[in-house]
Write an enzyme that holds these catalytic residues in place. Structure first.
Site, mmCIF file in Angstrom:
data_model
loop_
_atom_site.group_PDB
_atom_site.id
_atom_site.type_symbol
_atom_site.label_atom_id
_atom_site.label_comp_id
_atom_site.label_asym_id
_atom_site.label_seq_id
_atom_site.Cartn_x
_atom_site.Cartn_y
_atom_site.Cartn_z
ATOM 1 N N ASP A 1 0.866 -1.197 0.000
ATOM 2 C CA ASP A 1 0.000 0.000 0.000
ATOM 3 C C ASP A 1 0.894 1.236 0.000
ATOM 4 O OD1 ASP A 1 -1.839 2.133 0.683
ATOM 5 O OD2 ASP A 1 -3.194 0.611 1.474
ATOM 6 N N ASN B 1 -9.787 7.849 7.542
ATOM 7 C CA ASN B 1 -9.662 6.386 7.460
ATOM 8 C C ASN B 1 -10.067 5.699 8.764
ATOM 9 O OD1 ASN B 1 -6.463 6.782 5.786
ATOM 10 N ND2 ASN B 1 -8.494 6.747 4.868
ATOM 11 N N ARG C 1 -13.121 3.190 9.778
ATOM 12 C CA ARG C 1 -13.278 1.822 9.271
ATOM 13 C C ARG C 1 -11.963 1.067 9.162
ATOM 14 N NH1 ARG C 1 -13.069 5.691 5.922
ATOM 15 N NH2 ARG C 1 -11.939 5.588 3.956
ATOM 16 N N LYS D 1 0.717 3.661 5.763
ATOM 17 C CA LYS D 1 -0.208 2.626 6.212
ATOM 18 C C LYS D 1 0.496 1.288 6.426
ATOM 19 C CE LYS D 1 -4.582 4.353 4.337
ATOM 20 N NZ LYS D 1 -5.719 4.085 3.440
ATOM 21 N N ASP E 1 -9.442 -0.629 -3.740
ATOM 22 C CA ASP E 1 -10.718 0.096 -3.789
ATOM 23 C C ASP E 1 -10.984 0.736 -5.137
ATOM 24 O OD1 ASP E 1 -8.841 2.087 -3.803
ATOM 25 O OD2 ASP E 1 -9.626 3.176 -2.071
ATOM 26 N N ASN E 2 -10.322 0.243 -6.202
ATOM 27 C CA ASN E 2 -10.570 0.816 -7.523
ATOM 28 C C ASN E 2 -10.463 -0.276 -8.578
ATOM 29 O OD1 ASN E 2 -7.682 1.052 -8.925
ATOM 30 N ND2 ASN E 2 -7.444 1.581 -6.757
ATOM 31 N N CYS F 1 -16.404 4.668 -2.327
ATOM 32 C CA CYS F 1 -16.869 4.822 -0.946
ATOM 33 C C CYS F 1 -16.829 6.275 -0.491
ATOM 34 C CB CYS F 1 -16.031 3.949 -0.022
ATOM 35 S SG CYS F 1 -16.382 2.192 -0.187
ATOM 36 N N CYS G 1 -29.210 -4.130 -13.737
ATOM 37 C CA CYS G 1 -29.179 -3.940 -12.288
ATOM 38 C C CYS G 1 -28.960 -2.462 -12.027
ATOM 39 C CB CYS G 1 -28.088 -4.809 -11.658
ATOM 40 S SG CYS G 1 -26.423 -4.461 -12.269
#
Length: 375
Positions: free
Chosen positions: A61, A69, A72, A85, A129-130, A189, A342
């Site tokens: 990362d 951050n 969560r 991180k 996350d992408n 998000c 959907c």
């Protein structure tokens, strides 16, 4: 064997051999954020990646801890704000078990680095996350022959699965999501929000799937995508199969380009050729092509959940939720050639793949209901 693991060593089918497999495992976790946090903590606590057994947990990362951050990404503390991180995560993991071999890598996964960073591991957990990173992780693992546990969260929903290319026979991320979304098609998000407990559930499930695979326990999620509706607290399952038309991945591509330029997907299949392809079922359907298909009597099926269709459906659509449709396609009547949609096209893509494995050809509306609303 350490009394640290006494409770899991009492489990049927989980003995010293399974504990050694876990300890000697070389695990790569991409992302030390919302999904990586619980996965890293639980893998460490379970005894994965122990130094004396030759195992390791590599944490990849490039980001630093931000105060937003902390809601969560529970592996990080307030004192870690502004630090890398991977270093924050490593410190917490070593606090859980000083014997864990943590290898922090403060780099982004790129086309140039992915194969080198992931080579030599036994399994990969994708907590990115992408979309470009997810495709890249899956493609790199397919080339390297590595299983990858994938998780995804958004708002009140989560998904998790285990992908294994299995020498060109197994399911990968590209079989679930064959076409990368266009920019703005799916919110992230930061835009849609997320409850902090949701990544805790999905990230822990990812760690569980990794342990099951490494130790040979039970039935993994290979060939299945597990879906969580947190508001209803309801789990559902989507069976998936490899698209027989998809060639094995042999080289990496930079999807930050194709995911980052508006209109690339449609431009590559635009104009009269795209309309012809949509008519004979060889391609997905765009919102502009839908009226002509409807005039020909093609069925239009909304596969969203009950609470989603309360806000409206496309004109002339039938409502058959995903789980109902896939549980018994025959009960839905003649599906051949139907157009599924959907919210944004992801579930209809996956449903199309699942039905194709059963010999039923359907099409997916690109962009889903959101595309029709934004027209």
């Amino acid at each position: 064997m350490s009394d640290r693991y006494a409770r899991q060593l009492r489990l049927p089918g989980f003995g010293p051999e399974q504990q050694r497999r876990l300890g000697s495992a070389r695990i790569a976790v991409i992302g030390a954020g919302a999904l990586g946090s619980p996965a890293l903590e639980y893998l460490t606590a379970a005894g994965a990646g122990r130094a004396e057994l030759g195992g390791c947990i590599t944490v990849i990362d490039p980001d630093v801890v931000d105060r937003t951050n902390l809601q969560r990404q529970v592996i990080h503390s307030d004192a870690a704000v502004g630090t890398l991180k991977v270093e924050s995560a490593a410190a917490r993991m070593r606090a859980i078990d000083p014997d864990v071999e943590v290898r922090p890598v403060a780099e982004a996964l790129t086309v140039d680095t992915a194969l080198d960073l992931l080579t030599g591991h036994d399994i990969v957990l994708d907590g990115t996350d992408n979309f470009p990173a997810r495709y890249l992780a899956s493609d790199a693992c397919e080339i390297l022959g590595l299983p990858v546990v994938w998780g995804s969260i958004l708002s009140y929903a989560g998904q998790v699965s285990l992908f294994d290319a299995d020498g060109g026979h197994g399911v990968t991320y590209r079989d679930v999501h064959p076409v990368p979304p266009r920019p703005g098609e799916v919110p992230n998000c930061a835009e849609a929000g997320v409850l902090g407990m949701l990544p805790g559930i999905i990230g822990s499930t990812m760690a569980l799937e990794a342990v099951k695979h490494l130790c040979g326990l039970g039935r993994t999620l290979q060939g299945r995508v597990l879906l969580l509706d947190a508001l209803e607290m309801r789990w559902s399952e989507l069976p998936v199969a490899r698209d027989p038309r998809r060639a094995p991945v042999t080289e990496l591509e930079n999807l930050t380009i194709t995911c980052g330029l508006p209109g690339v997907e449609l431009a590559s299949a635009g104009g009269a050729d795209a309309e012809s392809a949509a008519m004979d079922g060889r391609a997905d359907v765009t919102i502009d092509q839908l009226p002509a298909l409807r005039e020909r009597g093609v069925r239009l099926i909304d596969i969203r959940e009950d609470q989603e269709v309360a806000d409206g459906m496309l004109a002339g659509a039938e409502h058959i939720p995903t789980g109902t449709l896939l549980a018994d396609p025959d009960a839905a009547g003649d599906l051949e050639g139907a157009v599924l949609y959907c919210a944004a096209g992801r579930r209809s893509d996956a449903a199309r793949t699942a039905l194709a494995a059963r010999g039923i050809t359907v099409r997916s509306l690109v962009g889903g209901y959101a595309a029709a609303q934004g027209r």
